[in-house]
Each structure stands twice: as structure tokens, then as C-alpha cells.
Design an enzyme around this catalytic site. Sequence first.
Site, PDB file in Angstrom:
ATOM      1  N   ILE A 156       0.735  -1.243   0.008  1.00 23.47           N
ATOM      2  CA  ILE A 156       0.004  -0.022   0.109  1.00 23.47           C
ATOM      3  C   ILE A 156       1.069   1.268  -0.048  1.00 23.47           C
ATOM      4  O   ILE A 156       0.655   2.050  -0.742  1.00 23.47           O
ATOM      5  CB  ILE A 156      -1.201   0.013   1.378  1.00 23.47           C
ATOM      6  CG1 ILE A 156      -1.860  -1.151   1.134  1.00 23.47           C
ATOM      7  CG2 ILE A 156      -1.703   1.230   1.466  1.00 23.47           C
ATOM      8  CD1 ILE A 156      -2.830  -0.783  -0.042  1.00 23.47           C
ATOM      9  N   TYR A 188      16.315  -2.405   1.089  1.00 26.08           N
ATOM     10  CA  TYR A 188      16.157  -2.506  -0.197  1.00 26.08           C
ATOM     11  C   TYR A 188      14.741  -2.155  -0.623  1.00 26.08           C
ATOM     12  O   TYR A 188      14.715  -1.925  -1.846  1.00 26.08           O
ATOM     13  CB  TYR A 188      16.059  -4.208  -0.243  1.00 26.08           C
ATOM     14  CG  TYR A 188      15.993  -4.818  -1.567  1.00 26.08           C
ATOM     15  CD1 TYR A 188      16.738  -4.717  -2.470  1.00 26.08           C
ATOM     16  CD2 TYR A 188      14.610  -5.430  -1.842  1.00 26.08           C
ATOM     17  CE1 TYR A 188      16.625  -5.237  -3.832  1.00 26.08           C
ATOM     18  CE2 TYR A 188      14.361  -5.948  -3.045  1.00 26.08           C
ATOM     19  CZ  TYR A 188      15.389  -5.841  -4.227  1.00 26.08           C
ATOM     20  OH  TYR A 188      15.131  -6.455  -5.428  1.00 26.08           O
ATOM     21  N   ILE A 213      -3.187   4.528   7.899  1.00 29.22           N
ATOM     22  CA  ILE A 213      -3.873   3.580   7.116  1.00 29.22           C
ATOM     23  C   ILE A 213      -4.339   2.535   7.972  1.00 29.22           C
ATOM     24  O   ILE A 213      -3.423   1.676   8.752  1.00 29.22           O
ATOM     25  CB  ILE A 213      -2.872   2.903   5.972  1.00 29.22           C
ATOM     26  CG1 ILE A 213      -2.356   4.031   5.156  1.00 29.22           C
ATOM     27  CG2 ILE A 213      -3.602   1.957   5.117  1.00 29.22           C
ATOM     28  CD1 ILE A 213      -3.354   4.994   4.589  1.00 29.22           C
ATOM     29  N   LYS A 247      -9.959  -5.218   9.874  1.00 24.98           N
ATOM     30  CA  LYS A 247      -9.759  -6.277  11.204  1.00 24.98           C
ATOM     31  C   LYS A 247      -9.660  -5.470  12.632  1.00 24.98           C
ATOM     32  O   LYS A 247      -9.713  -6.002  13.475  1.00 24.98           O
ATOM     33  CB  LYS A 247      -8.345  -7.066  11.006  1.00 24.98           C
ATOM     34  CG  LYS A 247      -8.340  -7.793   9.761  1.00 24.98           C
ATOM     35  CD  LYS A 247      -7.293  -8.766   9.396  1.00 24.98           C
ATOM     36  CE  LYS A 247      -7.375  -9.457   8.221  1.00 24.98           C
ATOM     37  NZ  LYS A 247      -7.564  -8.874   7.012  1.00 24.98           N
ATOM     38  N   LYS A 249      -4.306  -2.363  15.603  1.00 22.93           N
ATOM     39  CA  LYS A 249      -4.718  -1.293  14.557  1.00 22.93           C
ATOM     40  C   LYS A 249      -5.854  -0.460  15.204  1.00 22.93           C
ATOM     41  O   LYS A 249      -6.006   0.748  15.008  1.00 22.93           O
ATOM     42  CB  LYS A 249      -4.993  -1.963  13.219  1.00 22.93           C
ATOM     43  CG  LYS A 249      -4.011  -2.457  12.672  1.00 22.93           C
ATOM     44  CD  LYS A 249      -2.578  -1.414  12.069  1.00 22.93           C
ATOM     45  CE  LYS A 249      -3.302  -0.552  11.174  1.00 22.93           C
ATOM     46  NZ  LYS A 249      -2.075   0.377  10.640  1.00 22.93           N
ATOM     47  N   ASN A 268      -8.874  -6.326   2.422  1.00 20.36           N
ATOM     48  CA  ASN A 268      -7.767  -7.039   1.934  1.00 20.36           C
ATOM     49  C   ASN A 268      -7.620  -6.443   0.428  1.00 20.36           C
ATOM     50  O   ASN A 268      -8.711  -5.968  -0.105  1.00 20.36           O
ATOM     51  CB  ASN A 268      -8.257  -8.477   1.627  1.00 20.36           C
ATOM     52  CG  ASN A 268      -8.286  -9.234   3.138  1.00 20.36           C
ATOM     53  OD1 ASN A 268      -7.034  -9.379   3.660  1.00 20.36           O
ATOM     54  ND2 ASN A 268      -9.534  -9.267   3.315  1.00 20.36           N
ATOM     55  N   LEU A 307      -5.753  -7.067  -3.554  1.00 20.18           N
ATOM     56  CA  LEU A 307      -5.631  -8.263  -4.370  1.00 20.18           C
ATOM     57  C   LEU A 307      -3.977  -8.127  -4.577  1.00 20.18           C
ATOM     58  O   LEU A 307      -3.456  -7.088  -4.968  1.00 20.18           O
ATOM     59  CB  LEU A 307      -6.368  -7.847  -5.425  1.00 20.18           C
ATOM     60  CG  LEU A 307      -7.732  -8.715  -5.642  1.00 20.18           C
ATOM     61  CD1 LEU A 307      -8.287  -8.096  -7.115  1.00 20.18           C
ATOM     62  CD2 LEU A 307      -7.842  -9.987  -5.362  1.00 20.18           C
ATOM     63  N   SER A 358      -1.408  -7.984  -2.524  1.00 15.18           N
ATOM     64  CA  SER A 358      -0.565  -7.630  -1.368  1.00 15.18           C
ATOM     65  C   SER A 358       0.156  -8.596  -0.820  1.00 15.18           C
ATOM     66  O   SER A 358      -0.098  -9.988  -0.886  1.00 15.18           O
ATOM     67  CB  SER A 358      -1.383  -6.524  -0.280  1.00 15.18           C
ATOM     68  OG  SER A 358      -2.203  -7.674   0.489  1.00 15.18           O
TER      69      SER A 358
END
Length: 647
Positions: free
Chosen positions: A322, A346, A435, A439, A451, A476, A478, A480
Site C-alpha cells: 500500500i 532494499y 492507514i 480487522k 490497529k 484486503n 489483491l 498485496s
Amino acid sequence: MQDRHDEPSTAAPAPDTGAPGGDDRGPRSGLHPFDWRSVGVLAYDVLLAVIAWFTAYGLRFGFDGVGMLYERMMPLAAWALPAQAAVFWATGVYRGLWRYASLQDLRRIVTAAVLATALVPVVHLMLRLDSVLPRSSLLLMPLVMVALMAGSRFGYRMLREHRLARVTHRHGDPVIVIGAGDAGVTLLRELSRSARWRAVALLDDDPAKRGRVVHGVRVAGGVDDYAVVARRLGVGTAIIAMPTVPSAHRRQIVQRCIAAGAQVLTVPSFEEMMTGQVSVDWLRRIELEDLLGREPVKLDADQLRQRLTGKTVLVTGAGGSIGSELCRQIARFHPALLVLFDVSEYALYTLAEEFATLSPDTVVLQRVGDVKSAPRLAAVLDENAPDVIFHAAAYKHVPMMEEGNAWEAIRNNTLGTLRVAEAAIAHGVAEVVLISTDKAVNPTNVMGASKRLAEMVCQSLHARGPTRFEVVRFGNVLGSNGSVIPKFAEQIARGGPVTVTHPDIIRYFMSIPEAAQLVLQAAGMGRGGEIFVLDMGEPVRIVDLARDMIRLAGFTDEQIRIEFTGLRPGEKLYEELLADGENSRSTHHHKVKVARAAEVPAEWLDAFRAWLEQPRELGDEEVRRDLKRWLPEYVGPARAELRRVVG
């Protein structure tokens, strides 16, 4: 620690540039304006103009005396033809490819013919020529000129496509095109030039189109007739040319084709095909996103420009799924500076390299750091003075955070949010966007509870200072990191089995770009203190998702089995977007709502902070026990199981 970065791969084939006169979509790279090929075409058109002159004069005076016609016409034509040639060149008649002659080329030719003819009386008047110039010839000349010039080009295209059609009819693989609308017609035109594919039938549910012929291909029936038509014609491939059809309808079509043993392909968007950005080379296998597709997000661009353009924006967790997409979407609004903050060097390196290639005008800074480190956050905010912070850094994997890592989940997701929020207030940041996740609603696991606690931290701090805090919840996404989609794809590639935790488990899904765009939209309309809830559409049964992926990969349920492994620690059958006792109100954007969440008492944060900042490492059971004190709506594993059975 932040979630890792998913590197997208974007590549486009080079446009076709060969043919007389250049590319219809603009000048070709390296083409000199006076290349010999275009000069040759110009000479050809001047010859056609001479013929048009003779024809126009002949229709006026008769064709009996060619010599007399020559004498009457030539004094004026000798001066007018060079001027007409200049008009042909200036109006861009030579930009079009003859093999792709189109209405746009016809418009250029008509414009050139009318302007070229209008020059004739101007030349006649300016030079005071002693020559015959009948008005009827001036009316006839552009008609003849258009007929000759357009006829040459369209005749060449018809001849070439006829020859290609004979070749592809013999050698191309037969396909059935589903959809006889604009996209289907455009696709048929592309297929007629393809040596790989050969359209043998069209299918469409519109009764008015049945039996009609489009580009030599007959509409052989409706979509339900695919199996019968495919068996009769010996076809094993279907191309769905319905880019705007609702995802539920597309899903039914795909399932029907797969049940008939077809390989299913789809087209790019109709807008791309019509603008010539793609060709049949871009046909691809149908993917899961096509079946779960959602309508495109329409952003309030003016609102977002006010919030982002010319501002300094910092994104935590910038290397994650995200976070990285948020950075890409933010870059579209031209911030003065985009600061990428992540614990993974990285991930930052990869994202910065992407920006250097795809968005070189965006000024990007990479800063490695942990959101739990107050000194590091203070240093980065001192250095860059961000106007807006998007806080996307989080641990997200529910079962992993539930066993052996519960305290780390609380520290990273909740303490990290507290550190970012307090640093933002101390450095005068105007806005912080957290964000969050579905859940966090009636959480049954530590990750969700962490969260929700982060949301409560932001709610509490919003009431204390000038910094605006907003929270955005969604489900959710797609593809991720850690989602079921890559896991299922891996299992299918290995030959199965595909493991699903429970036959009744359901989840909400949206694409990563859609989620990022809606986060920006929610932030753009926020005034502070809101919990925004994104429209996640209809929930999807995970077992249906698994079956779709198996079939899209070309396998049957018998070839790759589905095994049920039982719910994992902290997992529940369904997710909710609103907690018990919460409701929501609409906003001006139909995909964004505001939850009416309970207020957080002012004294709550002071007491909670002491527990959160304690130096001692808490065990999993101790964390779960204490969560019930700080978060009344937290539902522990035992109560979650009871709630599932009763519900």
C-alpha cells in the site's frame, strides 16, 4: 518494521512505424520532414492534382479537344500546382499510414483539397493571369481530388487487408469473439491484420445483432451458445471483448467458457484500443482482477491538488504494497518533495529506482528508519518539515502476530503510530492519515486490536493539538504481501493442493491502486478526527476465489484439489467495516463513508501510554489479557469462537 515492496512490471511494445508518410499518431522518431518516401507520395498527389485539373476542365468543356483543354488550363495550373503541393504538405496529408487509412486521413484530404482549390482564384487574381477559370471547375476540382487521393489510400488498405485476410484465414488460430459492441468491432479489425489469430464467429446477447456480419464475421448466437458454436467450429479459444461489462457478468461468461474447455483471453480497455495504444499483441489471459473487477475510482482532483501539489509529503512504510502505491498516486499531484520512510533499505532502493525511471520529475528522498524510534522520526521531520504524513507502516500478518509476536505487533502498530503522531504534532505537521484495516473492527486477534488502538491514539491526539488526524479503514487488497492470491498461485504452480482455512470464510477485496486512490480521496475530504470507511463491494468466499484461480490456470477441480485446514490463530470467518454500536454517514464520494465511532476519553491515552511504553517484554497471553482492559470491544480467541458458533 514495514511491509515489503511489490515491484510492478510495466512494459509496452514499440509502436509500428513503417509505411508511407509516417505514423498516424504523430511524427516518428528520427524522421526527417523531407524524407524521400514522403516526397515520392507528394509527387504522386501532385500528379493526381493534374488529373483532377484535366477532369474538372473536361467535365466543363468536354473531352473532345485535349489540346484546347491543355491551352485553357496550363497557364493557371503551372502557378497553382506548386501552391497546392505546399498545402498538401502543410495540412499533414503525409502523416497517415496508407495501410491504416481512416476517417482522420479522409478529413485531412478533404481539408487539403478545399484549401488547395481555394488557392486557385487567389493565384489567378494576384498574378492577373489571362486564363479561363470557370466557376463550375472550381466546384468539381475538390470533389475529383478527394476521390482520387482518398480512393488511392483506401484502395491500398483494402487490397492489403484482403491479402492479409487470405493468409491469416489459412494460418491463424481460430477464435470466437464474445461481444459485438465497439470493442469487439475494433478487435475484429485488429485480428484481420494478425497472423496469429483468426476470428471465426461473434457472440452477443443482443437479439438485434444475431445473424449480422461484422468485418466478415457472423454473429452466430448469444453468449450461452458458446459451447455449441465452439464445438461446431472446432474452436478452443475465446476472447472477451467487453471491457466495461460488470464483473459479475464477466465472471459468468468466463465460467461458461472454461466449463466448455476454452482458453479465455481478454482485451485491454476500449479507450486504449481506440487510441491505438495497443494491438492484438496485448491480448492476455483473463486474470482474477478481471473477475473481481470494480468500477474505476473517480478522484476529486481539485481537492487533492490543494492538499498535495507543491507540498512536502512523507509516507511511512513506503516500501510496502500500500505504501509504495500511495507514493505512485501522490506523485501524480506533483508534490514539492516526497519522503520515503521505511525500515527496509532494499524496499526503499527499489522504489526510488522505479521513480527515477518512471517519474524522474518527482523529487524523492529515501530515509531508512523505524517508526518506533522517536529520535529518528524527529531528525527526519526536522530535516524535511512535511506538510502531510501518510502512516502506512504496519505488521499485517494475523496468524504470525498472534503467536510469539503479539507484543511486537502492539509495539510496531500502536506504539509506532503514537511516535509518528507525537512527532507530527511537535513539528507542526498539518495532517496525518493513518492507514487502518477492517480487522480493527470488533477485533478477534492481536493485529486487529493493535490497529484499533492506533485509531484510538489518533482520535485522542486529534483533540489535543492543531494537527489533523484522519483514519482510513479498508479490507484486503489483491496481490498485496501476505495475501492469499500469491499463495494460491504458488500452490497451483506446484500442482496443488490449494489450502483454504474454512469453506465458509469470506473476505472483502479491492485492488492496490483502488485502495491507494481512495485513501487519497478520503484524506482530501478530511477535516480531522474522522474514521473513513471505504466501500469494499460484495464479500467474496475464499473457496470460490481458489476455484476461479484453478480454472483460470487451465485446471479442473479434480486435477488440483482444495483442502480445508481449519481457521488459523486469530482468524475469523468474516470481516466487518463497522464495529458494534457504530454506524456511518455518506460523503460526496459514493465509495467513501465516515464511521460514527465512539469518542475516546481524554484520560485514556495517558494511562494507556504507561502500559505501551513499558520496557518489559510481554508474553502473548499477557498481551491478550491486557487488551481486554484497554480495548473493550476486543474479542479474544475463545469469545470469537463462541461468537462464530452463535452467529
